[in-house]
Design a protein around this motif. Structure first.
Motif, PDB file in Angstrom:
ATOM      1  N   ASP A  20       0.843  -1.197   0.000  1.00 18.32           N
ATOM      2  CA  ASP A  20       0.000   0.000   0.000  1.00 18.32           C
ATOM      3  C   ASP A  20       0.881   1.251   0.000  1.00 18.32           C
ATOM      4  O   ASP A  20       1.724   1.425   0.894  1.00 18.32           O
ATOM      5  CB  ASP A  20      -0.883  -0.014   1.250  1.00 18.32           C
ATOM      6  N   PRO A  21       0.723   2.136  -0.986  1.00 21.13           N
ATOM      7  CA  PRO A  21       1.562   3.343  -1.049  1.00 21.13           C
ATOM      8  C   PRO A  21       1.374   4.281   0.140  1.00 21.13           C
ATOM      9  O   PRO A  21       2.221   5.131   0.408  1.00 21.13           O
ATOM     10  CB  PRO A  21       1.116   4.013  -2.361  1.00 21.13           C
ATOM     11  N   GLU A  22       0.273   4.117   0.857  1.00 17.14           N
ATOM     12  CA  GLU A  22      -0.003   4.959   2.018  1.00 17.14           C
ATOM     13  C   GLU A  22       0.494   4.338   3.323  1.00 17.14           C
ATOM     14  O   GLU A  22       0.202   4.860   4.403  1.00 17.14           O
ATOM     15  CB  GLU A  22      -1.514   5.209   2.120  1.00 17.14           C
ATOM     16  N   LEU A  23       1.238   3.230   3.226  1.00  4.73           N
ATOM     17  CA  LEU A  23       1.615   2.497   4.429  1.00  4.73           C
ATOM     18  C   LEU A  23       2.420   3.362   5.400  1.00  4.73           C
ATOM     19  O   LEU A  23       2.154   3.375   6.604  1.00  4.73           O
ATOM     20  CB  LEU A  23       2.419   1.242   4.055  1.00  4.73           C
ATOM     21  N   ALA A  24       3.434   4.115   4.876  1.00  3.86           N
ATOM     22  CA  ALA A  24       4.274   4.935   5.753  1.00  3.86           C
ATOM     23  C   ALA A  24       3.429   5.978   6.484  1.00  3.86           C
ATOM     24  O   ALA A  24       3.604   6.211   7.692  1.00  3.86           O
ATOM     25  CB  ALA A  24       5.365   5.619   4.942  1.00  3.86           C
ATOM     26  N   LYS A  25       2.466   6.558   5.782  1.00  2.00           N
ATOM     27  CA  LYS A  25       1.595   7.558   6.385  1.00  2.00           C
ATOM     28  C   LYS A  25       0.701   6.931   7.447  1.00  2.00           C
ATOM     29  O   LYS A  25       0.508   7.502   8.535  1.00  2.00           O
ATOM     30  CB  LYS A  25       0.743   8.215   5.294  1.00  2.00           C
ATOM     31  N   MET A  26       0.186   5.739   7.153  1.00  4.78           N
ATOM     32  CA  MET A  26      -0.695   5.060   8.106  1.00  4.78           C
ATOM     33  C   MET A  26       0.069   4.689   9.374  1.00  4.78           C
ATOM     34  O   MET A  26      -0.466   4.781  10.483  1.00  4.78           O
ATOM     35  CB  MET A  26      -1.304   3.812   7.455  1.00  4.78           C
ATOM     36  N   LEU A  27       1.323   4.290   9.225  1.00  2.00           N
ATOM     37  CA  LEU A  27       2.139   3.952  10.390  1.00  2.00           C
ATOM     38  C   LEU A  27       2.349   5.176  11.269  1.00  2.00           C
ATOM     39  O   LEU A  27       2.257   5.110  12.504  1.00  2.00           O
ATOM     40  CB  LEU A  27       3.486   3.383   9.939  1.00  2.00           C
ATOM     41  N   GLU A  28       2.614   6.280  10.642  1.00  2.00           N
ATOM     42  CA  GLU A  28       2.840   7.520  11.394  1.00  2.00           C
ATOM     43  C   GLU A  28       1.571   7.959  12.110  1.00  2.00           C
ATOM     44  O   GLU A  28       1.615   8.360  13.281  1.00  2.00           O
ATOM     45  CB  GLU A  28       3.303   8.621  10.435  1.00  2.00           C
ATOM     46  N   GLU A  29       0.435   7.862  11.427  1.00  2.00           N
ATOM     47  CA  GLU A  29      -0.834   8.268  12.030  1.00  2.00           C
ATOM     48  C   GLU A  29      -1.233   7.353  13.182  1.00  2.00           C
ATOM     49  O   GLU A  29      -2.017   7.751  14.056  1.00  2.00           O
ATOM     50  CB  GLU A  29      -1.925   8.283  10.955  1.00  2.00           C
ATOM     51  N   SER A  30      -0.697   6.134  13.180  1.00  2.00           N
ATOM     52  CA  SER A  30      -0.988   5.187  14.255  1.00  2.00           C
ATOM     53  C   SER A  30      -0.018   5.327  15.419  1.00  2.00           C
ATOM     54  O   SER A  30      -0.026   4.505  16.340  1.00  2.00           O
ATOM     55  CB  SER A  30      -0.939   3.757  13.714  1.00  2.00           C
ATOM     56  N   SER A  31       0.838   6.367  15.361  1.00  4.79           N
ATOM     57  CA  SER A  31       1.831   6.630  16.412  1.00  4.79           C
ATOM     58  C   SER A  31       2.815   5.478  16.560  1.00  4.79           C
ATOM     59  O   SER A  31       3.276   5.165  17.664  1.00  4.79           O
ATOM     60  CB  SER A  31       1.137   6.904  17.757  1.00  4.79           C
ATOM     61  N   LEU A  32       3.118   4.824  15.435  1.00  3.03           N
ATOM     62  CA  LEU A  32       4.078   3.728  15.426  1.00  3.03           C
ATOM     63  C   LEU A  32       5.417   4.212  14.909  1.00  3.03           C
ATOM     64  O   LEU A  32       5.488   5.005  13.974  1.00  3.03           O
ATOM     65  CB  LEU A  32       3.571   2.573  14.553  1.00  3.03           C
ATOM     66  N   SER A  33       6.484   3.738  15.517  1.00  4.77           N
ATOM     67  CA  SER A  33       7.830   4.072  15.054  1.00  4.77           C
ATOM     68  C   SER A  33       8.653   2.795  15.007  1.00  4.77           C
ATOM     69  O   SER A  33       8.370   1.819  15.703  1.00  4.77           O
ATOM     70  CB  SER A  33       8.485   5.105  15.986  1.00  4.77           C
ATOM     71  N   PHE A  34       9.676   2.793  14.158  1.00  7.87           N
ATOM     72  CA  PHE A  34      10.506   1.597  13.983  1.00  7.87           C
ATOM     73  C   PHE A  34      11.308   1.309  15.265  1.00  7.87           C
ATOM     74  O   PHE A  34      11.677   2.237  15.980  1.00  7.87           O
ATOM     75  CB  PHE A  34      11.459   1.809  12.800  1.00  7.87           C
ATOM     76  N   PRO A  35      11.568  -0.010  15.477  1.00  8.20           N
ATOM     77  CA  PRO A  35      11.131  -1.170  14.688  1.00  8.20           C
ATOM     78  C   PRO A  35       9.697  -1.564  15.011  1.00  8.20           C
ATOM     79  O   PRO A  35       9.125  -1.130  16.011  1.00  8.20           O
ATOM     80  CB  PRO A  35      12.108  -2.262  15.118  1.00  8.20           C
ATOM     81  N   TYR A  36       9.123  -2.408  14.133  1.00  7.56           N
ATOM     82  CA  TYR A  36       7.789  -2.938  14.332  1.00  7.56           C
ATOM     83  C   TYR A  36       7.870  -4.462  14.422  1.00  7.56           C
ATOM     84  O   TYR A  36       8.754  -5.087  13.840  1.00  7.56           O
ATOM     85  CB  TYR A  36       6.865  -2.610  13.150  1.00  7.56           C
ATOM     86  N   ILE A  37       6.913  -5.050  15.120  1.00 10.68           N
ATOM     87  CA  ILE A  37       6.765  -6.497  15.070  1.00 10.68           C
ATOM     88  C   ILE A  37       5.501  -6.774  14.263  1.00 10.68           C
ATOM     89  O   ILE A  37       4.450  -6.179  14.500  1.00 10.68           O
ATOM     90  CB  ILE A  37       6.714  -7.125  16.479  1.00 10.68           C
ATOM     91  N   VAL A  38       5.624  -7.655  13.279  1.00  8.25           N
ATOM     92  CA  VAL A  38       4.543  -7.917  12.330  1.00  8.25           C
ATOM     93  C   VAL A  38       4.034  -9.332  12.552  1.00  8.25           C
ATOM     94  O   VAL A  38       4.803 -10.298  12.521  1.00  8.25           O
ATOM     95  CB  VAL A  38       5.031  -7.751  10.873  1.00  8.25           C
ATOM     96  N   LYS A  39       2.718  -9.448  12.782  1.00  9.65           N
ATOM     97  CA  LYS A  39       2.111 -10.737  13.099  1.00  9.65           C
ATOM     98  C   LYS A  39       0.908 -11.003  12.184  1.00  9.65           C
ATOM     99  O   LYS A  39       0.178 -10.067  11.847  1.00  9.65           O
ATOM    100  CB  LYS A  39       1.627 -10.748  14.558  1.00  9.65           C
ATOM    101  N   PRO A  40       0.668 -12.270  11.812  1.00  6.01           N
ATOM    102  CA  PRO A  40      -0.554 -12.591  11.051  1.00  6.01           C
ATOM    103  C   PRO A  40      -1.787 -12.292  11.896  1.00  6.01           C
ATOM    104  O   PRO A  40      -1.755 -12.418  13.124  1.00  6.01           O
ATOM    105  CB  PRO A  40      -0.431 -14.092  10.781  1.00  6.01           C
ATOM    106  N   GLN A  41      -2.877 -11.910  11.241  1.00  5.27           N
ATOM    107  CA  GLN A  41      -4.097 -11.642  12.000  1.00  5.27           C
ATOM    108  C   GLN A  41      -4.611 -12.918  12.654  1.00  5.27           C
ATOM    109  O   GLN A  41      -5.102 -12.891  13.784  1.00  5.27           O
ATOM    110  CB  GLN A  41      -5.183 -11.053  11.094  1.00  5.27           C
ATOM    111  N   VAL A  42      -4.508 -14.052  11.953  1.00 11.07           N
ATOM    112  CA  VAL A  42      -4.932 -15.328  12.535  1.00 11.07           C
ATOM    113  C   VAL A  42      -3.893 -15.745  13.563  1.00 11.07           C
ATOM    114  O   VAL A  42      -2.717 -15.944  13.237  1.00 11.07           O
ATOM    115  CB  VAL A  42      -5.093 -16.413  11.459  1.00 11.07           C
ATOM    116  N   ALA A  43      -4.313 -15.904  14.813  1.00  9.50           N
ATOM    117  CA  ALA A  43      -3.361 -16.099  15.904  1.00  9.50           C
ATOM    118  C   ALA A  43      -3.047 -17.555  16.208  1.00  9.50           C
ATOM    119  O   ALA A  43      -2.039 -17.847  16.852  1.00  9.50           O
ATOM    120  CB  ALA A  43      -3.897 -15.428  17.173  1.00  9.50           C
ATOM    121  N   CYS A  44      -3.897 -18.484  15.771  1.00 10.59           N
ATOM    122  CA  CYS A  44      -3.668 -19.890  16.100  1.00 10.59           C
ATOM    123  C   CYS A  44      -4.543 -20.773  15.223  1.00 10.59           C
ATOM    124  O   CYS A  44      -5.468 -20.295  14.561  1.00 10.59           O
ATOM    125  CB  CYS A  44      -3.953 -20.170  17.581  1.00 10.59           C
TER     126      CYS A  44
END
Length: 535
Positions: A295-319
Motif C-alpha cells: 500500500d503506497p499509504e503504508l508509511a503515512k498510516m504507520l505515522e498516524e498510528s503513532s508507530l515508530s521503527f522497529p515494528y513487530i509484524v504478526k498474522p491476524q490469525v493467531a492460532c
C-alpha cells in the motif's frame, strides 16, 4: 469391585496381541498403545499378566511395552496380590473372550472382569462386562468410578492434540480416579462414536484451536461460519448443541477473539477502563491492521498510528493454522516489500522491555506468573539486522524467537529504567480480561516499557500449559477452576429453568390476575423478580 472404584488395571496377555504378520511374528493389537498412553498418567496402577510359556516374538513385544510405558509384568495372580495388596479389591481385569489366562482363578477374587470382543464369553464371572475395542476401556473405567462414588463426582471429558494432552497428563492433571475435589477425567477420541462418550461427561474441556482446519478473514471473525473445525470436533459441537445438559467448559464463541489478533487488540484497548492513580498504566500495544504491504499509504498510516521503527509484524490469525506464528521484525518501510508474513497482518509497536517478559496464567480466580527472558531491545535488534544485510528478522514465535543472550541483556541500571512488575495492576488486568472474554483458563504476556513503566499486554492465549507454575500448586488450581465453572454453569441453568417453569405456571393462571384486579403481565413481572431474588 470395592467401594472405591478402579485403582488398578491388569491386562491379560490375550488382549495384547493381534493377528501375526506374514512372517509369523507377533503384532500388538490395534488400540493397545493408545490405551497404554491413556493409562500411563491416569493415576491408576497398570500391569500385564502373562503366562510363562510365551513365544520369543511375544516376549520381545512385551519387553518393548515395559520399556516405553510404566507397566508392571506378572506371571501369576498371587504375585499381583502380593505387590498390590492395598488395592487388590479394586482391580479391573481385561481379558479376551477367545483366550483367557488359565492362571487366574476368577472365582477366588473380587476383580471386575471386562471382556474384549463382545458376543459371549466362557468365563463364569457374574460381574463381567464387555467391550469391542481397547479404546473403550477408559470409558468403562469412568462408568465404574462414577457408580462407585455414588454421583459425588464431576466427569470431565477432554479433547486436545496428543502432544498437549501428554504435557498436561504427565503432570497428573487428568486422573481417571477422582481428584481431591472429585473430578474424573475421561479422554475423548474421534475414533469412537462421540455421542456414547459424551453421555458420560458432565463438562467438556477442549482446546478448540487444536481442531481448526481453516479460518477465513473475509468478514468478522466472530461469525462461526468463518472458522472450520475438524469433522470430529464439529460432531462434538452438534451433540452439545442438541443436548444442553452437556456443557462446554468455555463456549466456542468465547474462543473466537483469541483466534483473531485484531479482535484481541481491540478488546485490550478496553484496559483503559482500569483506573489507576499511578503515573503508568497497563495497556494494549499500539497497532495498525493492514491487508497489503505494498500500500503506497503504508508509511503515512504507520505515522498516524503513532508507530515508530522497529515494528513487530504478526498474522491476524493467531492460532489453529500452520503459519499463524510466522512473524517478522521490520526496521524500515522497505522491509515490507514481499515480507513473508501472512496477510492480513497486525503491525504492532515494539516495546523496549529490558529483555524480560512476564507470563501470566489465569486459572479461574487464581493468578500465577513467571519471569522469562525475551527479545533484545531495539538497538540490539538493529545490530542483528545489519549483520543480516539490513533485512527484516523473520522467525516462528513458537520455535525461533530471537531471545536475548546474556551479553545482549541490559545491565542493572538499564533494567531500573523499566521498573519492577506491579503485581496488583497485572492481577486487576487478569480479572478484567477473564471477565471480558468469559473464559476459565487463559494466559497473557506482559512487558514493562523502559522509561514510562507502562505494562503492555502483548499476547493472549487460551488454555496455556502453565508449565512454569509448580505442579503442586498449578494442578489443584486447574482442577478447582474447572469444578467452580461447572458449578456456576449448573447453578445458572437451574435458576433459568426454575424461572421458566414459574413463568409458565403464571401464564396458565389468569384467574389469579382477575381476583387481584391486575394484568397477567404485571403479575408475571412481579413474580419473576421475586423468584430471582429468592434464588
Amino acid at each position: 469391585m470395592g467401594c472405591f472404584g478402579v485403582r488398578g488395571v491388569v491386562l491379560d496377555e490375550s488382549v495384547l496381541f493381534g493377528v501375526d504378520d506374514e512372517s509369523g511374528n507377533s503384532v500388538l493389537r490395534p488400540g493397545l498403545e493408545y490405551l497404554l498412553r491413556k493409562l500411563q498418567f491416569s493415576g491408576l496402577r497398570t500391569s500385564l499378566l502373562c503366562g510363562t510359556s510365551l513365544a520369543d516374538s511375544k516376549v520381545s513385544c512385551i519387553g518393548k511395552i515395559t520399556a516405553l510405558y510404566p507397566v508392571g509384568h506378572f506371571n501369576f495372580f498371587h504375585d499381583i496380590k502380593a505387590a498390590w495388596g492395598d488395592i487388590t479389591d479394586n482391580i479391573l481385569y481385561l481379558v479376551s473372550k477367545t483366550n483367557g489366562n488359565q492362571n487366574l482363578n476368577l472365582s477366588s477374587c473380587s476383580w471386575t472382569v471386562t471382556v474384549l470382543e463382545a458376543g459371549g464369553t466362557s468365563l463364569n464371572q457374574h460381574n463381567a462386562m464387555s467391550i469391542s475395542r481397547l479404546e473403550e476401556l477408559p470409558l468403562t473405567i469412568c462408568r465404574i468410578n462414577k457408580k462407585a462414588m455414588c454421583g459425588h463426582t464431576v466427569t470431565v471429558g477432554y479433547i486436545m492434540k496428543s502432544s498437549r494432552e501428554t504435557d498436561f497428563a504427565k503432570r497428573g492433571a487428568f486422573p481417571m480416579y477422582p481428584s481431591q475435589n472429585g473430578l474424573i477425567f475421561l479422554p475423548l477420541t474421534f475414533n469412537l462414536p462421540i455421542s456414547s462418550q459424551i453421555q458420560e461427561a458432565d463438562i467438556i474441556l477442549h482446546k478448540a484451536t487444536d481442531e481448526i482446519t481453516s479460518v477465513e478473514l473475509n468478514g468478522p471473525i466472530s461469525c462461526p461460519r468463518r472458522i472450520c473445525f475438524s469433522d470430529g470436533f464439529q460432531e462434538l459441537l452438534r451433540y452439545t448443541e442438541a443436548h444442553p445438559d452437556c456443557r462446554l467448559l468455555d463456549s466456542i464463541n468465547s474462543i473466537h477473539p483469541i483466534i483473531d489478533r485484531l479482535a484481541i487488540q481491540k478488546i485490550l484497548q478496553g484496559l483503559q477502563d482500569l483506573k489507576t492513580e499511578k503515573d503508568y498504566s497497563i495497556r494494549a500495544p499500539r497497532f495498525l491492521m493492514v491487508d497489503n504491504f505494498s500500500d503506497p499509504e503504508l508509511a503515512k498510516m504507520l505515522e498516524e498510528s503513532s508507530l515508530s521503527f522497529p515494528y513487530i509484524v504478526k498474522p491476524q490469525v493467531a492460532c489453529g493454522v500452520a503459519d499463524a506464528h510466522s512473524m517478522a521484525i521490520a526496521f524500515k518501510v522497505e522491509d515490507f516489500r514481499n515480507l513473508a508474513v501472512p496477510l492480513p497482518a497486525v503491525i504492532q509497536e515494539y516495546v523496549n522491555h529490558s529483555s524480560t517478559i512476564y507470563k501470566f496464567y489465569v486459572l479461574g480466580e487464581k493468578v500465577f506468573y513467571a519471569t522469562k527472558k525475551s527479545t533484545p531491545n531495539a538497538d540490539i535488534l538493529i545490530k542483528l539486522s545489519e549483520q543480516n544485510g539490513v533485512q527484516p528478522l523473520l522467525f516462528d514465535s513458537l520455535k525461533s524467537l530471537p531471545i536475548a543472550t546474556d551479553s545482549q541483556s541490559p545491565n542493572e541500571e538499564a533494567c531500573m529504567k523499566s521498573g519492577t512488575l506491579d503485581l496488583e495492576l497485572a492481577t486487576d488486568a487478569a480479572a478484567w480480561l477473564r471477565n471480558r472474554l468469559g473464559l476459565t483458563i487463559i494466559g497473557f504476556d506482559v512487558v514493562i516499557q523502559e522509561g514510562t513503566r507502562d505494562h503492555v499486554i502483548v499476547d493472549v492465549n487460551y488454555l496455556p500449559s502453565f508449565k512454569e507454575v509448580p505442579d503442586i500448586v498449578a494442578i489443584p488450581a486447574f482442577w478447582d477452576s474447572i469444578k467452580k465453572k461447572f458449578e456456576s454453569i449448573k447453578t445458572k441453568a437451574q435458576m433459568y429453568l426454575r424461572t421458566f417453569v414459574l413463568n409458565k405456571k403464571l401464564q396458565k393462571s389468569p384467574a389469579t390476575c382477575q381476583r387481584s384486579n391486575c394484568s397477567s403481565s404485571s403479575i408475571l413481572e412481579t413474580s419473576s423478580k421475586r423468584s430471582i431474588h429468592v434464588l
